[in-house]
Motif scaffolding. Structure first.
Motif, PDB file in Angstrom:
ATOM      1  N   TYR A  87     -92.446 -71.340  27.271  1.00  0.00           N
ATOM      2  CA  TYR A  87     -93.519 -72.199  27.766  1.00  0.00           C
ATOM      3  C   TYR A  87     -93.135 -72.818  29.107  1.00  0.00           C
ATOM      4  CZ  TYR A  87     -96.328 -76.406  28.366  1.00  0.00           C
ATOM      5  OH  TYR A  87     -97.132 -77.390  28.900  1.00  0.00           O
ATOM      6  N   TRP A  88     -91.917 -73.378  29.189  1.00  0.00           N
ATOM      7  CA  TRP A  88     -91.519 -74.058  30.418  1.00  0.00           C
ATOM      8  C   TRP A  88     -91.303 -73.083  31.571  1.00  0.00           C
ATOM      9  CZ3 TRP A  88     -92.520 -78.874  31.034  1.00  0.00           C
ATOM     10  CH2 TRP A  88     -92.516 -79.748  29.960  1.00  0.00           C
ATOM     11  N   TYR A 106    -101.930 -77.384  26.673  1.00  0.00           N
ATOM     12  CA  TYR A 106    -101.048 -77.008  25.567  1.00  0.00           C
ATOM     13  C   TYR A 106     -99.856 -77.957  25.475  1.00  0.00           C
ATOM     14  CZ  TYR A 106     -99.093 -73.647  22.216  1.00  0.00           C
ATOM     15  OH  TYR A 106     -98.627 -73.026  21.076  1.00  0.00           O
ATOM     16  N   GLY A 107     -99.418 -78.433  26.610  1.00  0.00           N
ATOM     17  CA  GLY A 107     -98.254 -79.310  26.627  1.00  0.00           C
ATOM     18  C   GLY A 107     -98.510 -80.727  26.168  1.00  0.00           C
ATOM     19  N   LEU A 108     -99.781 -81.116  25.987  1.00  0.00           N
ATOM     20  CA  LEU A 108    -100.086 -82.471  25.540  1.00  0.00           C
ATOM     21  C   LEU A 108     -99.518 -82.741  24.152  1.00  0.00           C
ATOM     22  CD1 LEU A 108    -103.765 -82.852  26.818  1.00  0.00           C
ATOM     23  CD2 LEU A 108    -101.680 -83.830  27.803  1.00  0.00           C
ATOM     24  N   ASP A 109     -99.482 -81.692  23.320  1.00  0.00           N
ATOM     25  CA  ASP A 109     -98.889 -81.818  21.986  1.00  0.00           C
ATOM     26  C   ASP A 109     -97.975 -80.610  21.771  1.00  0.00           C
ATOM     27  OD1 ASP A 109     -98.285 -82.829  19.533  1.00  0.00           O
ATOM     28  OD2 ASP A 109    -100.221 -82.397  18.603  1.00  0.00           O
ATOM     29  N   ASN A 113     -97.633 -77.828  18.619  1.00  0.00           N
ATOM     30  CA  ASN A 113     -98.201 -76.502  18.903  1.00  0.00           C
ATOM     31  C   ASN A 113     -97.159 -75.401  18.724  1.00  0.00           C
ATOM     32  OD1 ASN A 113    -100.774 -77.460  19.530  1.00  0.00           O
ATOM     33  ND2 ASN A 113    -100.264 -77.782  21.690  1.00  0.00           N
ATOM     34  N   LEU A 114     -95.930 -75.648  19.165  1.00  0.00           N
ATOM     35  CA  LEU A 114     -94.887 -74.631  19.045  1.00  0.00           C
ATOM     36  C   LEU A 114     -94.470 -74.414  17.599  1.00  0.00           C
ATOM     37  CD1 LEU A 114     -92.594 -75.470  22.104  1.00  0.00           C
ATOM     38  CD2 LEU A 114     -94.277 -73.630  21.896  1.00  0.00           C
ATOM     39  N   VAL A 115     -94.405 -75.497  16.810  1.00  0.00           N
ATOM     40  CA  VAL A 115     -94.071 -75.354  15.390  1.00  0.00           C
ATOM     41  C   VAL A 115     -95.122 -74.511  14.690  1.00  0.00           C
ATOM     42  CG1 VAL A 115     -93.882 -76.615  13.207  1.00  0.00           C
ATOM     43  CG2 VAL A 115     -92.704 -77.466  15.238  1.00  0.00           C
ATOM     44  N   ASP A 116     -96.378 -74.762  14.999  1.00  0.00           N
ATOM     45  CA  ASP A 116     -97.464 -73.983  14.394  1.00  0.00           C
ATOM     46  C   ASP A 116     -97.421 -72.530  14.854  1.00  0.00           C
ATOM     47  OD1 ASP A 116    -100.142 -73.697  13.004  1.00  0.00           O
ATOM     48  OD2 ASP A 116    -100.728 -73.253  15.079  1.00  0.00           O
ATOM     49  N   ALA A 150    -104.106 -65.037  27.088  1.00  0.00           N
ATOM     50  CA  ALA A 150    -104.190 -66.421  26.613  1.00  0.00           C
ATOM     51  C   ALA A 150    -102.801 -67.037  26.638  1.00  0.00           C
ATOM     52  CB  ALA A 150    -104.777 -66.450  25.210  1.00  0.00           C
ATOM     53  N   LEU A 151    -102.747 -68.365  26.708  1.00  0.00           N
ATOM     54  CA  LEU A 151    -101.471 -69.043  26.898  1.00  0.00           C
ATOM     55  C   LEU A 151    -100.481 -68.734  25.773  1.00  0.00           C
ATOM     56  CD1 LEU A 151    -100.289 -71.267  28.935  1.00  0.00           C
ATOM     57  CD2 LEU A 151    -100.427 -72.721  26.920  1.00  0.00           C
TER      58      LEU A 151
END
Length: 496
Positions: A87-88, A106-109, A113-116, A150-151
């Motif tokens: 992501y980074w 996406y980075g707001l949470d 999001n990554l755990v999911d 998509a991201l």
């Protein structure tokens, strides 16, 4: 984690060397063994992939030791940490895919999001989204289709590419440079320059595969992947991306062949395909059939081959066409040429009463047979006119859109354009082309400023003051190819 399996029964003859430790595979481009190259750190970035971390060291060691091993458990390496790093490493300002989710959104949470995302990937619930089809202009005026993923697809693809690089970087041959960790366009250019000036190259085959990413055969690709990858979950992920389709003008359509240009996974898949279709075959061909020196440099689907003997070049070209046809590929006839080129080309042509040797373009540079002041052969590289014209057209169009902005804002933007151009093209012997590019940019700037008002046509004196204030002058930023090549290969180069 891995199993010993059959490797080359599908596409390449028996006993074809696939051991990256064999130095013979590296001779033509002047690299040391693949082991030495793969040991270097991987740089983060859009085309380089992420750094191969220590938890992949065992994968790399096994891949290096046995070129026929098949890895049965790789998906667990796609961890939350690796997804976070992916992501980074993405470009924050990149256009969103079909879901409209931006990097910032996406980075707001991010952690949730990554755990999911990690949970869905590991249990097989992750679903790839279609790519958003966009078109960008090519230098020849045509449009190149790109797929904007998509991201989440970008994140997972980058993480998977990092894992697969640990396997394939130990197998890929040294003359393959495109989209590989720690290798870039100037590495390929340096290798080609050193090969032409130090090996017995008299003929150059400048070739390009027609619409490679759009026509590669997926059935063959899957079989190639299965040579090394036996983890069904990783293979299913790749199949999901290939079969997700595209959305154009709001309509979904399937894609039956090829892989989307612009996807993070596509460069690696392209390299795997050409590793089996071209690299191994070409390396074997030169060992078995060539009567003189043969060198190869490949960057993605664009490659140059150099030959000492014309008969070798003609035979290779004929057999290459047949080889590519077996796997659904073909050479672009308008971009494939065999020309007399090299240290002795100018002398031989002069003796025959022929004109100067032809030139060829590779990775944005026109390669020219030239001479030093004392009459020795020199390979000269200048900015390709086609690339320069295309860039200037883009600058002109963008400048007209920005003509009403304050002068300092325009100046800073144009300065960034010039610095980017210099970073790539500022090689030795290219000063004249660099100055010419800057001069044309100044002309476009003056024209745009003059369009601000029908009454006030800006003078050249005033334009020059702006240019002196804002636009950097060119200077050579890259060393001579042999100097950088020797430094990178640490003296191991067989061509020296």
């Amino acid at each position: 984690m891995y199993e010993r399996g059959k490797s080359d029964d599908l596409v390449v003859p028996a006993k074809l060397p696939n051991n990256p430790g064999l130095p013979g595979a590296e001779v033509v481009e002047g690299r040391g063994s693949a082991e030495g190259n793969a040991a270097s750190d991987t740089r983060p970035g859009p085309s380089a992939g992420l750094g191969v971390s220590s938890d992949l060291d065992r994968v790399r060691r096994v891949a290096r030791k046995d070129g026929k091993v098949r890895f049965t458990a790789l998906l667990h390496h796609v961890s939350i940490d690796r997804l976070r790093a992916a992501y980074w490493a993405l470009e924050p300002k990149a256009a969103p895919g079909v879901d409209g989710v931006t990097w910032g959104d996406y980075g707001l949470d991010l952690e949730a999001n990554l755990v999911d995302l990690y949970a869905r990937v590991q249990r097989g619930a992750y679903r790839a989204k279609p790519s958003r089809r966009v078109f960008i202009p090519k230098p020849d005026g045509r449009q190149r289709p790109l797929g904007v993923a998509a991201l989440e697809d970008k994140i997972v693809q980058r993480a998977v590419v990092e894992v697969l690089n640990a396997v394939y970087e130990e197998a890929f041959l040294g003359f393959s440079y495109g989209f590989r960790p720690g290798r870039g366009q100037h590495d390929a250019l340096d290798a080609l320059a050193v090969a032409i000036t130090s090996k017995k190259v008299n003929w150059v085959l400048d070739a390009d595969i027609r619409d490679f990413f759009g026509t590669l055969d997926r059935a063959w690709l899957e079989r190639f992947l299965e040579h090394r990858i036996a983890d069904k979950r990783v293979l299913r992920l790749i199949q999901k991306w290939l079969r997700a389709g595209v959305i154009e003008d709001g309509k979904w359509s399937s894609t039956e062949e090829g892989t989307a240009q612009g996807a993070s996974i596509s460069p690696l898949l392209g390299n795997v395909y050409l590793h089996y279709v071209f690299d191994l075959w070409a390396d074997q061909w030169r060992r078995r059939h060539a009567h003189g020196d043969v060198v190869f440099v490949r960057f993605a689907d664009d490659y140059v081959a150099g030959f000492e003997r014309r008969e070798d070049a003609e035979r290779f070209l004929a057999e290459l066409r047949e080889r590519l046809a077996e796997f659904g590929l073909a050479l672009a006839t308008d971009k494939t040429r065999l020309i007399e080129f090299g240290r002795f080309a100018a002398r031989n042509r002069e003796r025959r009463g022929d004109s100067k040797p032809e030139t060829f373009d590779f990775l944005g540079f026109t390669h020219i047979c030239a001479r030093t002041r004392n009459g020795r052969f020199k390979l000269k590289r200048i900015t390709s006119k086609k690339k320069m014209r295309a860039k200037l057209r883009a600058v002109k169009a963008e400048m007209m859109q920005r003509r009403d902005l304050p002068i300092p804002i325009q100046g800073r933007w144009l300065a960034s354009v010039l610095r980017g151009h210099y970073r790539y093209y500022a090689v030795p012997d290219n000063s004249q082309a660099l100055r010419g590019f800057r001069e044309r940019v100044i002309r476009h700037w003056r024209r745009a400023l003059s369009r601000r008002s029908q009454k006030d046509r800006i003078s050249w004196e005033r334009t020059r003051r702006y240019a002196e204030r804002w636009l950097p002058t060119p200077r050579i930023l890259h060393p001579w190819p042999d100097a950088r090549f020797d430094a990178r290969t640490r003296g191991r180069s067989p061509v020296r």
